[in-house]
Write a protein that holds these residues in place. Structure first.
Motif, PDB file in Angstrom:
ATOM      1  N   ILE A 161      -0.669  -1.048  -4.736  1.00  0.00           N
ATOM      2  CA  ILE A 161      -1.892  -0.248  -4.767  1.00  0.00           C
ATOM      3  C   ILE A 161      -1.514   1.131  -4.243  1.00  0.00           C
ATOM      4  O   ILE A 161      -1.116   1.275  -3.088  1.00  0.00           O
ATOM      5  CB  ILE A 161      -3.015  -0.855  -3.913  1.00  0.00           C
ATOM      6  N   CYS A 162      -1.619   2.124  -5.109  1.00  0.00           N
ATOM      7  CA  CYS A 162      -1.272   3.498  -4.746  1.00  0.00           C
ATOM      8  C   CYS A 162      -2.524   4.356  -4.753  1.00  0.00           C
ATOM      9  O   CYS A 162      -3.286   4.353  -5.718  1.00  0.00           O
ATOM     10  CB  CYS A 162      -0.246   4.063  -5.729  1.00  0.00           C
TER      11      CYS A 162
ATOM     12  N   ARG B 265      -5.353  -6.312   3.188  1.00  0.00           N
ATOM     13  CA  ARG B 265      -4.156  -7.088   2.845  1.00  0.00           C
ATOM     14  C   ARG B 265      -3.783  -8.033   3.972  1.00  0.00           C
ATOM     15  O   ARG B 265      -3.541  -9.224   3.753  1.00  0.00           O
ATOM     16  CB  ARG B 265      -3.000  -6.133   2.566  1.00  0.00           C
TER      17      ARG B 265
ATOM     18  N   ILE C 289       2.465   1.017   5.604  1.00  0.00           N
ATOM     19  CA  ILE C 289       1.997   1.880   4.519  1.00  0.00           C
ATOM     20  C   ILE C 289       3.132   2.815   4.132  1.00  0.00           C
ATOM     21  O   ILE C 289       3.682   3.516   4.982  1.00  0.00           O
ATOM     22  CB  ILE C 289       0.759   2.698   4.952  1.00  0.00           C
TER      23      ILE C 289
ATOM     24  N   ILE D 201       0.855  -1.174   0.000  1.00  0.00           N
ATOM     25  CA  ILE D 201       0.000   0.000   0.000  1.00  0.00           C
ATOM     26  C   ILE D 201       0.897   1.233   0.000  1.00  0.00           C
ATOM     27  O   ILE D 201       1.775   1.379   0.862  1.00  0.00           O
ATOM     28  CB  ILE D 201      -0.926   0.042   1.227  1.00  0.00           C
TER      29      ILE D 201
ATOM     30  N   ALA E 146      -6.343   4.391   3.444  1.00  0.00           N
ATOM     31  CA  ALA E 146      -5.081   3.646   3.359  1.00  0.00           C
ATOM     32  C   ALA E 146      -5.016   2.542   4.414  1.00  0.00           C
ATOM     33  O   ALA E 146      -4.577   1.422   4.141  1.00  0.00           O
ATOM     34  CB  ALA E 146      -3.907   4.602   3.519  1.00  0.00           C
TER      35      ALA E 146
ATOM     36  N   ALA F  65      -7.210  -0.369   3.504  1.00  0.00           N
ATOM     37  CA  ALA F  65      -6.567  -1.171   2.469  1.00  0.00           C
ATOM     38  C   ALA F  65      -5.540  -2.113   3.088  1.00  0.00           C
ATOM     39  O   ALA F  65      -5.459  -3.298   2.730  1.00  0.00           O
ATOM     40  CB  ALA F  65      -5.898  -0.255   1.447  1.00  0.00           C
ATOM     41  N   ALA F  66      -4.754  -1.590   4.036  1.00  0.00           N
ATOM     42  CA  ALA F  66      -3.753  -2.417   4.709  1.00  0.00           C
ATOM     43  C   ALA F  66      -4.415  -3.511   5.533  1.00  0.00           C
ATOM     44  O   ALA F  66      -3.915  -4.645   5.602  1.00  0.00           O
ATOM     45  CB  ALA F  66      -2.877  -1.536   5.592  1.00  0.00           C
TER      46      ALA F  66
ATOM     47  N   TYR G 228      -5.058  -9.024  -3.925  1.00  0.00           N
ATOM     48  CA  TYR G 228      -4.840  -7.721  -4.564  1.00  0.00           C
ATOM     49  C   TYR G 228      -6.086  -7.302  -5.332  1.00  0.00           C
ATOM     50  O   TYR G 228      -6.576  -6.169  -5.207  1.00  0.00           O
ATOM     51  CB  TYR G 228      -3.615  -7.836  -5.476  1.00  0.00           C
TER      52      TYR G 228
ATOM     53  N   THR H  99      -9.070  -6.468  -2.985  1.00  0.00           N
ATOM     54  CA  THR H  99      -8.841  -5.212  -2.281  1.00  0.00           C
ATOM     55  C   THR H  99      -9.144  -4.017  -3.176  1.00  0.00           C
ATOM     56  O   THR H  99      -9.804  -3.057  -2.764  1.00  0.00           O
ATOM     57  CB  THR H  99      -7.386  -5.137  -1.775  1.00  0.00           C
TER      58      THR H  99
ATOM     59  N   SER I  36       0.643   5.606  -0.382  1.00  0.00           N
ATOM     60  CA  SER I  36      -0.220   6.782  -0.420  1.00  0.00           C
ATOM     61  C   SER I  36       0.642   8.022  -0.566  1.00  0.00           C
ATOM     62  O   SER I  36       1.794   8.050  -0.115  1.00  0.00           O
ATOM     63  CB  SER I  36      -1.052   6.881   0.855  1.00  0.00           C
TER      64      SER I  36
END
Length: 317
Positions: A88-89, A142, A25, A7, A135, A138-139, A148, A151, A9
């Motif tokens: 994933i950004c 995961r 992150i 991840i 963010a 998302a983590a 992937y 998510t 950001s």
């Protein structure tokens, strides 16, 4: 165990170093300048508290920020791509910055040399406190074993539609100076002495009225929060809450107590987070912004997510 994906950001997420490390992150910082010539990486080279101190002690000096460069994002992506790890950004809403475009350009550059790389760049439509929640969620996916693809599907589905920030600022001076006033233009002039109520929704800022005092503006934030759940017939317990404050940490702590009391009346038992708003946003809102960000939890959005095929087709084409 090698992570399935990383991840990343941009710095608008306003995550502390502790949270970055806890959830693994990676953050690509924005740059801050007080003279328009010399820029420093936020947190890495200049602390957010230092930014606020200068804003308050030198009110005639308006700091500026600069987005991460394309090369900054290339440098962030490459180590993971070389190790075969997907990325994933997520970036600040594209209506407030060109960070998303920079990340997309970086992805294309990386794919030229590594065509099999898996990189998804998401325009989060969020900023500051809700981008941080985004963010972290998302983590969490995961770390809970989500793929992937799954998510990405959850992040780009209902979760993206349900983020909101209800906030107020000291006045509209900084928004006007930075050219970010947009839909708030009608509040200028005679209303400058009032406390503007603002909502970040779907990536854009909208007027939510005015209040006649700082105390009333914070009460109005709680009203807007309650109204949001009533209008959407949604369960507040399915959400995460983050209170963002500017220069005055004590005011933030006091408001957090009021917010948590309100959340308890909704049946929410988990306390809100307290976050200092970073330079990316405060250079536009001024040192006295304060507000509440809400984001729907990932597990409450999972069933309504786009299919993995649909989401990846949209965001990795």
């Amino acid at each position: 165990m090698i992570m399935q994906f990383q991840i990343i950001s941009d710095g608008s997420c306003d995550l502390t170093m502790e949270l970055r490390e806890k959830y693994n992150i990676q953050v690509v910082p924005f740059y801050v300048s007080f003279d328009g010539e010399n820029y420093q990486k936020e947190i890495d080279e200049i602390g957010i508290r230092d930014v606020y101190e200068r804003m308050v002690t030198e009110p005639d000096v308006y700091p500026k920020t600069s987005l991460p460069s394309v090369q900054n994002f290339v440098d962030a992506f490459l180590p993971h791509v070389k190790e075969g790890r997907a990325v994933i950004c997520m970036t600040i809403t594209s209506t407030l910055s060109g960070s998303y475009n920079a990340a997309v350009n970086a992805k294309e550059i990386v794919l030229e040399d590594y065509p099999e790389a898996k990189i998804t760049v998401i325009n989060s439509l969020e900023a500051t406190v809700t981008q941080g929640i985004y963010a972290i969620e998302a983590a969490k996916m995961r770390d809970a074993g989500y793929s992937y693809e799954k998510t990405v599907a959850v992040l780009t589905g209902e979760m993206m539609d349900r983020g909101r920030i209800f906030f107020t600022v000291g006045d509209l001076t900084y928004l006007q100076h930075g050219g970010r006033i947009g839909k708030l233009a009608g509040m200028a002039g005679s209303m400058l002495r009032l406390k503007p109520m603002i909502t970040l929704k779907d990536g854009s800022i909208d007027s939510s009225g005015v209040a006649r005092s700082r105390k009333k503006s914070m009460a109005k934030i709680l009203e807007l929060l309650k109204q949001y759940f009533e209008e959407n017939n949604d369960d507040p317990k399915n959400y995460i809450y983050s209170l963002g404050f500017g220069y005055d940490e004590e005011e933030g702590k006091q408001f957090k107590k009021l917010l948590d009391e309100e959340l308890q009346s909704f049946g929410v038992t988990e306390p809100s987070h307290l976050v200092q708003i970073g330079a990316t946003i405060c250079v536009h809102t001024g040192p006295y912004a304060i507000g509440v960000g809400v984001m729907k939890k990932y597990d409450a959005c999972a069933e309504a997510a786009l299919s993995e095929e649909e989401s990846l087709k949209q965001y990795t084409a």
